[in-house]
Design an enzyme around this catalytic site. Structure first.
Site, PDB file in Angstrom:
ATOM      1  N   SER A 106      44.078  46.728  34.141  1.00 16.97           N
ATOM      2  CA  SER A 106      43.635  46.829  32.991  1.00 16.97           C
ATOM      3  C   SER A 106      44.067  48.008  32.001  1.00 16.97           C
ATOM      4  O   SER A 106      45.219  47.987  31.876  1.00 16.97           O
ATOM      5  CB  SER A 106      42.064  46.784  33.087  1.00 16.97           C
ATOM      6  OG  SER A 106      41.338  46.480  31.861  1.00 16.97           O
ATOM      7  N   ASP A 245      44.375  45.550  25.213  1.00 23.51           N
ATOM      8  CA  ASP A 245      44.781  46.756  26.482  1.00 23.51           C
ATOM      9  C   ASP A 245      45.696  46.204  27.592  1.00 23.51           C
ATOM     10  O   ASP A 245      46.384  45.084  26.980  1.00 23.51           O
ATOM     11  CB  ASP A 245      43.431  47.194  27.364  1.00 23.51           C
ATOM     12  CG  ASP A 245      42.843  45.591  28.127  1.00 23.51           C
ATOM     13  OD1 ASP A 245      42.997  44.490  27.674  1.00 23.51           O
ATOM     14  OD2 ASP A 245      42.012  46.030  29.164  1.00 23.51           O
ATOM     15  N   ASP A 247      46.071  44.315  30.011  1.00 23.08           N
ATOM     16  CA  ASP A 247      45.964  43.110  30.474  1.00 23.08           C
ATOM     17  C   ASP A 247      45.378  42.046  29.638  1.00 23.08           C
ATOM     18  O   ASP A 247      45.093  41.006  29.723  1.00 23.08           O
ATOM     19  CB  ASP A 247      44.894  42.753  31.834  1.00 23.08           C
ATOM     20  CG  ASP A 247      43.522  42.836  31.707  1.00 23.08           C
ATOM     21  OD1 ASP A 247      42.938  43.761  30.904  1.00 23.08           O
ATOM     22  OD2 ASP A 247      42.715  42.518  32.642  1.00 23.08           O
ATOM     23  N   ASP A 249      42.321  41.663  27.858  1.00 23.74           N
ATOM     24  CA  ASP A 249      41.129  40.911  28.023  1.00 23.74           C
ATOM     25  C   ASP A 249      40.053  41.598  27.043  1.00 23.74           C
ATOM     26  O   ASP A 249      38.956  41.370  26.986  1.00 23.74           O
ATOM     27  CB  ASP A 249      40.493  40.740  29.356  1.00 23.74           C
ATOM     28  CG  ASP A 249      40.291  42.178  30.020  1.00 23.74           C
ATOM     29  OD1 ASP A 249      40.810  43.145  29.557  1.00 23.74           O
ATOM     30  OD2 ASP A 249      39.640  42.052  31.186  1.00 23.74           O
TER      31      ASP A 249
END
Length: 450
Positions: A106, A245, A247, A249
């Protein structure tokens, strides 16, 4: 459930150190594969799993290790390469697969990585299944006979499918013509997806943070470092900047005036617009959600509840209550009528839809939301550090709360993804809460040896 390997968002750590090593991840793939095989429908010969990843250099190694473990367990593997975490969740559901796996840490720096799972319905893997995988990990790894091994193949159109899914989250008549948007992809999983979504909806798009090299994910770009976005918005004279960010999400938005809007403010804009047209039963936030947001929903007579920090806990409470909207101030926003998980691109589109349909700017949509100042200090601690055992920390917390005299709150919590204790103080005036946060952080640092 007491977890040994799984945290709030899968298994995560520094690459090259347990558990982020090739041998462990292969065993994890095997254990997950055996658990999935045990739960598969009788009509399905081999369960099938989708593997997506972000742009970290370690993703190649971990992808290969997962593929080997899953194949050894008799699970077919589909690989889609770099794709946002919510894209993997969507494709897992759309392709009727047994599970989806994302290789990502992440918002963490490139040296970290992680493995997180989605079930076949696109939601985070239930605790009970994670517990079964952990139990299986304690047993020796085996390997199916050759005739019972899983196959592997790549999906070449995953990005295109996900782009169309994102576009389908807004009304068919919606467009972004006449709007200039800077999109910061954090050199992460959305680098070849997010700019296309906004461009195909009619926006003039300037992409930044879209040149991943395996080492620069989240480095001075993205939702955790919005300074580059703010500069680009001013330089390009753009209407908005959208930062994702690593990833993709979570999301943060910057307007033309340089004002930053966090997850609490964006969630408010979405819910306020929706509530003007359809009754909203309730909203879920977290222990970190600003008190101002809770008070704003109270004025709107919308129920509000706090979950533990982590989007999986927000989701669990939403499903328990039968509600649709929830989120975290970090930028994870859930609109369960649009997707099964937090999605930075789709969340941004919901905010833009609210603006277009209301004819109001984001500043106008959030003008009646009065946010309390918050100060967050991250204190490095040893793994497994139990701050509640130390009277000096409790004394520092009690002293800070006494000084605020009921006009603020203090929250201490261990991070679920990093070896840090987060010290959050909220209230007024800002100088007082900054001093309180530093006082508590110092007390933690003294006993933690940092």
């Amino acid at each position: 459930m007491k977890r040994k390997y799984f945290g709030t968002d899968g298994v995560r750590g520094a690459v090259g150190h347990a558990p982020m090593t090739a041998d462990f991840v292969m065993r994890l793939g095997y254990a997950a594969g055996k658990v999935l095989a045990a739960h598969k429908e009788r009509s399905v010969e081999h369960p099938a799993v989708l593997i997506g990843k972000d742009t970290r250099i370690s993703g190649y190694m971990l992808e290969a290790a997962l593929e080997a473990g899953l194949s050894a367990a008799g699970v077919d593997v589909l690989m889609c390469g770099p794709l946002p975490t919510p894209g993997v969740a969507y494709l897992t559901r759309a392709l009727r697969l047994s599970a989806g796996i994302v290789i990502s840490a992440s918002h963490n720096p490139y040296a970290d990585n992680g493995i997180k799972f989605f079930s076949g319905d696109g939601f985070k893997l239930p605790d009970a299944i994670e517990a079964e995988i952990e139990h299986k990990l304690e047993q020796p790894m085996g390997c199916n006979e050759a005739a019972q091994l899983g196959r592997a193949r790549r999906i070449d159109d995953a990005g295109g499918r996900y782009i169309e899914f994102c576009k389908s989250s807004v009304p068919s008549a919606f467009d972004l013509r006449g709007m200039k948007i800077v999109v910061d992809c954090a050199h992460g999983a959305a680098y070849n997806v997010a700019p296309h979504v906004f461009h195909e909806l009619g926006a003039d798009v300037v992409a930044i943070g879209n040149a991943p090299d395996g080492f620069n994910i989240n480095d001075l770009f993205g939702a955790t470092a919005p300074q580059q976005l703010e500069t680009a918005v001013k330089r390009e004279r753009a209407d908005f900047g959208i930062a994702l960010d690593g990833d993709a999400d979570r999301v943060l938005i910057v307007d033309a005036a340089g004002r930053h809007y966090d997850g609490d403010e964006l969630l408010y804009a979405i819910v306020k617009h929706r509530a003007a047209n359809t009754p909203v039963a309730g909203v879920v936030g977290t222990l970190m959600t600003n008190l101002g947001l809770e008070q704003a929903f109270a004025r709107m007579r919308i129920a509000f509840e706090r979950a533990r920090v982590g989007d999986r806990y927000v989701l669990e409470l939403l499903r328990e209550r039968g509600w649709i909207y929830g989120g975290e101030n970090s930028g994870h926003i859930l609109c369960l009528d649009k997707h099964t998980t937090g999605d930075g691109i789709i969340s941004a589109l919901q905010v833009l839809t609210a603006m277009r349909e209301s004819g109001k700017s984001l500043a106008e949509l959030t003008a009646d939301l009065v946010m309390y100042p918050q100060v967050l200090v991250n204190v490095g601690v040893p793994r497994g550090f139990d701050w509640q055992k130390y009277p000096s920390i409790a004394a520092a917390q009690a002293e800070a709360e006494a000084r605020m005299n009921g006009c603020g709150r203090v929250l201490l919590r261990p991070s679920g993804t990093e070896p840090v204790l987060r010290v959050m103080v909220e209230g007024e005036p800002r100088e007082a809460i900054e001093a309180a946060a530093q006082s508590i952080a110092s007390a933690v640092g003294r006993v933690a040896g940092r």
